[in-house]
Write a protein that holds these residues in place. Structure first.
Motif, PDB file in Angstrom:
ATOM      1  N   GLU A  64      11.049 -32.173 -36.879  1.00 39.36           N
ATOM      2  CA  GLU A  64      10.517 -31.428 -35.734  1.00 39.36           C
ATOM      3  C   GLU A  64      10.519 -29.927 -36.018  1.00 39.36           C
ATOM      4  O   GLU A  64       9.557 -29.215 -35.708  1.00 39.36           O
ATOM      5  N   ARG A  65      11.597 -29.447 -36.613  1.00 39.45           N
ATOM      6  CA  ARG A  65      11.702 -28.026 -36.924  1.00 39.45           C
ATOM      7  C   ARG A  65      10.642 -27.599 -37.934  1.00 39.45           C
ATOM      8  O   ARG A  65      10.105 -26.494 -37.861  1.00 39.45           O
ATOM      9  N   TYR A  67       7.651 -28.943 -38.214  1.00 39.09           N
ATOM     10  CA  TYR A  67       6.393 -28.821 -37.465  1.00 39.09           C
ATOM     11  C   TYR A  67       6.378 -27.523 -36.657  1.00 39.09           C
ATOM     12  O   TYR A  67       5.340 -26.865 -36.549  1.00 39.09           O
ATOM     13  N   ASP A  68       7.533 -27.150 -36.086  1.00 40.47           N
ATOM     14  CA  ASP A  68       7.607 -25.893 -35.341  1.00 40.47           C
ATOM     15  C   ASP A  68       7.271 -24.705 -36.251  1.00 40.47           C
ATOM     16  O   ASP A  68       6.574 -23.771 -35.841  1.00 40.47           O
ATOM     17  N   SER A 125      10.673 -35.394 -28.138  1.00 39.55           N
ATOM     18  CA  SER A 125      10.750 -33.977 -28.501  1.00 39.55           C
ATOM     19  C   SER A 125      10.022 -33.722 -29.816  1.00 39.55           C
ATOM     20  O   SER A 125       9.282 -32.740 -29.960  1.00 39.55           O
ATOM     21  N   PHE A 126      10.213 -34.624 -30.769  1.00 36.53           N
ATOM     22  CA  PHE A 126       9.506 -34.518 -32.045  1.00 36.53           C
ATOM     23  C   PHE A 126       7.998 -34.638 -31.845  1.00 36.53           C
ATOM     24  O   PHE A 126       7.213 -33.865 -32.409  1.00 36.53           O
ATOM     25  N   LYS A 127       7.582 -35.608 -31.034  1.00 30.95           N
ATOM     26  CA  LYS A 127       6.148 -35.815 -30.806  1.00 30.95           C
ATOM     27  C   LYS A 127       5.511 -34.603 -30.131  1.00 30.95           C
ATOM     28  O   LYS A 127       4.323 -34.320 -30.340  1.00 30.95           O
ATOM     29  N   ALA A 129       6.253 -31.474 -30.773  1.00 32.58           N
ATOM     30  CA  ALA A 129       5.975 -30.520 -31.854  1.00 32.58           C
ATOM     31  C   ALA A 129       4.752 -30.969 -32.657  1.00 32.58           C
ATOM     32  O   ALA A 129       3.891 -30.159 -33.008  1.00 32.58           O
ATOM     33  N   TYR A 130       4.671 -32.266 -32.933  1.00 30.04           N
ATOM     34  CA  TYR A 130       3.522 -32.816 -33.649  1.00 30.04           C
ATOM     35  C   TYR A 130       2.243 -32.633 -32.821  1.00 30.04           C
ATOM     36  O   TYR A 130       1.197 -32.216 -33.345  1.00 30.04           O
TER      37      TYR A 130
END
Length: 207
Positions: A64-65, A67-68, A125-127, A129-130
């Motif tokens: 996730e980070r 992607y951020d 949360s990951f999705k 960012a994606y």
């Protein structure tokens, strides 16, 4: 989840993810354990379970980070200028991808297992960012390629993002792999991340 202040929770989560990132520079995903991660944090391994239940959840947070970080690059490109040619846009996007080797390495992993072994709230949360990456790419195309139709942008997005899963294996080639290719008589052209990404973008943009 550990009941501490939001600041402490975030600080410890970041420390765990940073430890995972450090190990991932020299070790494979399959070889990294929660014990390894705990050994280079300032608190005991059992404490990790207050923040992450599995190794996959820690890697998902690192994912996730990444992607951020890429989203920051794409946002900067979106605000950079009012006019870019298709060639310039392809160059800029390819350059942004070439700076995200760790993201490409994570993309090349088994994402299905990583997501399957993570709690739904962390996966959401990951999705997010994606999803932001998808939206930023759409905005870049709308701004710098105004003649592209909505269906063309949709087609571009759902061809380029799956393509990214294969960039790392095609560009991070070890000597062992090169020797095996030579022994097998496979005619393979070695390219950098920038080169292979630009060629894909150029094809999708019709350059």
């Amino acid at each position: 989840m550990f009941k501490g202040t939001p600041e402490l929770i975030e600080q410890r989560r970041e420390e765990i993810v940073n430890a995972c990132e450090k190990l991932y520079q020299t070790m494979a995903f399959k070889d990294i354990t929660l014990k390894d991660i705990g050994n280079i944090t300032s608190f005991s391994r059992p404490t990790i379970y207050n923040y992450f239940h599995t190794k996959e959840e820690i890697f998902l947070a690192l994912y996730e980070r990444e992607y951020d970080r890429w989203n920051d690059d794409l946002s900067s490109l979106l605000a950079k200028t009012d006019c870019l040619t298709k060639e310039q846009l392809a160059e800029e996007i390819a350059l942004s991808v070439s700076k995200r080797e760790q993201l490409l390495k994570l993309l090349a992993m088994n994402n299905y297992d990583m997501e399957a072994n993570s709690r739904e709230e962390l996966l959401a949360s990951f999705k997010a960012a994606y999803g932001k990456s998808l939206r930023l790419m759409k905005q870049l195309l709308e701004k710098y390629c105004p003649t592209m139709k909505a269906e063309d942008i949709h087609r571009f997005t759902y061809m380029f993002f799956p393509f990214m899963f294969g960039i790392y294996p095609y560009t991070a080639v070890t000597e062992k792999q090169k020797n095996a290719m030579a022994t097998a008589g496979v005619d393979f052209t070695y390219q950098s991340v920038y080169e292979i990404t630009y060629q894909c973008l150029a094809t999708l943009l019709g350059i």
